[in-house]
Design an enzyme around this catalytic site. Structure first.
Site, PDB file in Angstrom:
ATOM      1  N   ASP A  41     -67.276  18.833  14.985  1.00  0.00           N
ATOM      2  CA  ASP A  41     -67.422  18.124  16.176  1.00  0.00           C
ATOM      3  C   ASP A  41     -68.018  16.784  15.465  1.00  0.00           C
ATOM      4  OD1 ASP A  41     -67.817  19.115  19.355  1.00  0.00           O
ATOM      5  OD2 ASP A  41     -68.341  16.908  18.922  1.00  0.00           O
ATOM      6  N   ASN A  54     -59.487  22.252  19.169  1.00  0.00           N
ATOM      7  CA  ASN A  54     -59.683  22.297  20.637  1.00  0.00           C
ATOM      8  C   ASN A  54     -60.285  20.805  20.716  1.00  0.00           C
ATOM      9  OD1 ASN A  54     -61.207  23.496  23.180  1.00  0.00           O
ATOM     10  ND2 ASN A  54     -62.857  22.726  21.769  1.00  0.00           N
ATOM     11  N   TYR A  61     -53.577  11.760  29.441  1.00  0.00           N
ATOM     12  CA  TYR A  61     -54.053  13.000  29.177  1.00  0.00           C
ATOM     13  C   TYR A  61     -52.924  14.004  29.169  1.00  0.00           C
ATOM     14  CZ  TYR A  61     -56.864  17.315  29.370  1.00  0.00           C
ATOM     15  OH  TYR A  61     -57.314  18.562  29.137  1.00  0.00           O
ATOM     16  N   LYS A 120     -51.187  16.394  26.099  1.00  0.00           N
ATOM     17  CA  LYS A 120     -50.785  17.674  26.017  1.00  0.00           C
ATOM     18  C   LYS A 120     -49.622  18.425  26.043  1.00  0.00           C
ATOM     19  CE  LYS A 120     -55.541  18.188  26.172  1.00  0.00           C
ATOM     20  NZ  LYS A 120     -56.146  18.890  24.803  1.00  0.00           N
ATOM     21  N   VAL A 166     -61.849  24.506  34.868  1.00  0.00           N
ATOM     22  CA  VAL A 166     -62.724  25.483  34.164  1.00  0.00           C
ATOM     23  C   VAL A 166     -64.000  25.077  34.624  1.00  0.00           C
ATOM     24  CG1 VAL A 166     -63.695  26.120  31.891  1.00  0.00           C
ATOM     25  CG2 VAL A 166     -61.394  25.829  32.226  1.00  0.00           C
TER      26      VAL A 166
END
Length: 250
Positions: A34, A83, A147, A151, A180
């Site tokens: 990260d 991720n 975005y 994706k 989520v």
């Protein structure tokens, strides 16, 4: 070293952190990557069998360092979870090229760079890649020009990886989360937004980080040994209902 090693990017929080915890429970060692050094250092310190790698996946030299540091520590790479991602929502006419590139740099370039750099190690272990996209890559939605497009690119990249890497017994799959429940979504979603999502999702709720992570770890496992090139929407059925108008479901 015979203990399996995974790299998880965007591992300091959310889906990446949940995926790390499940992999650790499954007996993996995990290189947690990260660019948020403070948060990564804190969560890594609370876990055993992890390596905290404070790097940016959008920078080629940093990616080379991630792979080198992981190999020096773990001596192998069995799994790669791409991720790390950037979310930037806004109308098309207000999305500057700078904003567009910021999203693409991490969401697309980062996945490409990390996967390419890990291929030699994954060949040795006949390992697996799981890329994290979004249902925004499966269908259009407002305010997601950068975005959603990024994706969608990840979805196609996953298929390319599966097609080309299968001969080395490297599997590549993609998970597309729906809404989520995270600290961020709780903080920024009004009750009206929450109600609208619940009305549009067949399971009538947000998913959890753990539920997404469970799918990721399944795709890395031997239980999915004949699964590659697949795009799995973990979204409570949101994508299956199209735009999800409640009136059309009744």
């Amino acid at each position: 070293m015979t203990q399996k090693v995974a790299i998880v990017t965007g591992a300091a929080r959310g889906i990446g952190l949940s995926t790390t915890d499940i992999l650790l429970a499954e007996g993996y060692r995990v290189a947690m990557v990260d660019r948020d050094g403070d948060e990564l250092t804190q969560v890594a310190a609370a876990r055993e069998n992890v390596l905290a790698v404070i790097r940016d996946v959008s920078i080629p030299s940093e990616v080379e360092a991630i792979i080198a540091e992981t190999m020096a520590w773990g001596e192998r790479i069995d799994a790669l979870v791409n991720n790390a991602g950037v979310a930037d929502f806004g109308p098309i006419e207000e999305t500057t090229f700078e904003r567009w590139r910021r999203v693409m740099d991490t969401n697309v370039d980062g996945v490409f760079l990390m996967s390419q750099a890990a291929i030699p190690a994954l060949k040795e272990t006949q390992g697996a890649i799981v890329n994290i996209a979004s249902i925004s890559g499966l269908r259009a939605s407002t305010l997601r020009v950068a975005y959603g497009t990024s994706k969608a690119a990840v979805i196609q990249l996953t298929k390319q990886q599966a097609a080309e890497l299968g001969e080395y017994n490297i599997r590549a799959n993609c998970v597309c989360p729906g809404p989520v429940k995270t600290k961020l979504s709780i903080a920024v979603h009004s009750q009206d937004i929450i109600n609208a999502y619940h009305d549009s999702i067949p399971l009538n709720r947000y998913g959890s980080e753990r539920e997404i992570a469970d799918v990721i770890v399944f795709l890395l496992s031997e239980k999915a040994s004949y699964v590659t090139g697949q795009i799995i929407a973990s979204d409570g059925g949101f994508d299956s209902t199209g735009v999800g108008l409640p009136a059309l479901r009744k």
